[in-house]
Scaffold this motif. Structure first.
Motif, PDB file in Angstrom:
ATOM      1  N   ARG A 100       0.837  -1.193   0.000  1.00 39.97           N
ATOM      2  CA  ARG A 100       0.000   0.000   0.000  1.00 39.97           C
ATOM      3  C   ARG A 100       0.873   1.245   0.000  1.00 39.97           C
ATOM      4  O   ARG A 100       0.657   2.160  -0.789  1.00 39.97           O
ATOM      5  CB  ARG A 100      -0.923  -0.032   1.220  1.00 39.97           C
ATOM      6  N   THR A 101       1.845   1.279   0.866  1.00 43.88           N
ATOM      7  CA  THR A 101       2.731   2.435   0.943  1.00 43.88           C
ATOM      8  C   THR A 101       3.496   2.609  -0.368  1.00 43.88           C
ATOM      9  O   THR A 101       3.620   3.729  -0.871  1.00 43.88           O
ATOM     10  CB  THR A 101       3.704   2.293   2.128  1.00 43.88           C
ATOM     11  N   ASP A 102       3.977   1.506  -0.920  1.00 42.20           N
ATOM     12  CA  ASP A 102       4.693   1.582  -2.203  1.00 42.20           C
ATOM     13  C   ASP A 102       3.795   2.141  -3.304  1.00 42.20           C
ATOM     14  O   ASP A 102       4.230   2.959  -4.107  1.00 42.20           O
ATOM     15  CB  ASP A 102       5.219   0.207  -2.623  1.00 42.20           C
ATOM     16  N   PHE A 103       2.545   1.683  -3.330  1.00 42.87           N
ATOM     17  CA  PHE A 103       1.603   2.163  -4.331  1.00 42.87           C
ATOM     18  C   PHE A 103       1.448   3.682  -4.246  1.00 42.87           C
ATOM     19  O   PHE A 103       1.569   4.393  -5.248  1.00 42.87           O
ATOM     20  CB  PHE A 103       0.247   1.470  -4.153  1.00 42.87           C
ATOM     21  N   TYR A 104       1.216   4.191  -3.039  1.00 41.97           N
ATOM     22  CA  TYR A 104       1.009   5.626  -2.894  1.00 41.97           C
ATOM     23  C   TYR A 104       2.293   6.420  -3.132  1.00 41.97           C
ATOM     24  O   TYR A 104       2.250   7.530  -3.660  1.00 41.97           O
ATOM     25  CB  TYR A 104       0.374   5.946  -1.539  1.00 41.97           C
ATOM     26  N   ASN A 105       3.423   5.849  -2.784  1.00 43.50           N
ATOM     27  CA  ASN A 105       4.701   6.503  -3.111  1.00 43.50           C
ATOM     28  C   ASN A 105       4.914   6.563  -4.616  1.00 43.50           C
ATOM     29  O   ASN A 105       5.426   7.556  -5.140  1.00 43.50           O
ATOM     30  CB  ASN A 105       5.867   5.791  -2.423  1.00 43.50           C
ATOM     31  N   ASN A 106       4.504   5.517  -5.317  1.00 45.21           N
ATOM     32  CA  ASN A 106       4.608   5.520  -6.775  1.00 45.21           C
ATOM     33  C   ASN A 106       3.673   6.549  -7.406  1.00 45.21           C
ATOM     34  O   ASN A 106       4.013   7.173  -8.413  1.00 45.21           O
ATOM     35  CB  ASN A 106       4.337   4.125  -7.338  1.00 45.21           C
ATOM     36  N   ILE A 107       2.507   6.728  -6.806  1.00 49.61           N
ATOM     37  CA  ILE A 107       1.591   7.771  -7.278  1.00 49.61           C
ATOM     38  C   ILE A 107       2.259   9.139  -7.142  1.00 49.61           C
ATOM     39  O   ILE A 107       2.221   9.957  -8.063  1.00 49.61           O
ATOM     40  CB  ILE A 107       0.257   7.747  -6.497  1.00 49.61           C
TER      41      ILE A 107
END
Length: 129
Positions: free
Chosen positions: A1-8
């Motif tokens: 989840r954190t990786d996803f939002y960091n990628n955003i």
């Protein structure tokens, strides 16, 4: 989840620094759609504990809404005459997406607090705008 939002966030920064044409904007929207589709696929592939069922539903709904939003944005920028495109749908989906994100965020806070996992909150709460 954190990786996803960091990628955003990384996509947003890249877009802010390197968008020079309509084609660049379309590529950014396509990258965002792909990123969220990948995240949704990962969500669907993991076993979710019953305590996180509501969070999972909100997070999954957020991913669906985010995909719809960026498909609308992509369609807008791909449209030949931007003045004839109904941007109301973009604003409505954006608002919906944000509301679902906030519900997911609140739900995960509630679950972690209820089960005495408050010390993990700093790692899972997302500052997403």
């Amino acid at each position: 989840r954190t990786d996803f939002y960091n990628n955003i966030k990384a996509i947003s920064v890249k877009a802010g620094n390197k968008v020079n044409s309509l084609e660049d904007i379309i590529k950014v929207t396509e990258e965002r759609i792909k990123l969220t589709e990948d995240y949704k696929s990962k969500l669907n592939s993991i076993a979710i504990p019953p305590q996180l069922a509501d969070f999972y539903k909100y997070e999954s709904d957020f991913a669906d809404s985010d995909i719809n939003l960026w498909k609308l944005v992509n369609a807008y920028y791909s449209f030949n005459d931007l003045t004839k495109f109904d941007t109301t749908k973009i604003y409505e989906e954006s608002s919906k997406s944000h509301d679902i994100f906030l519900k997911a965020q609140e739900e995960i806070k509630n679950v972690y607090t209820e089960y005495g996992l408050n010390y993990f909150l700093k790692d899972i709460i997302i500052n997403y705008q």
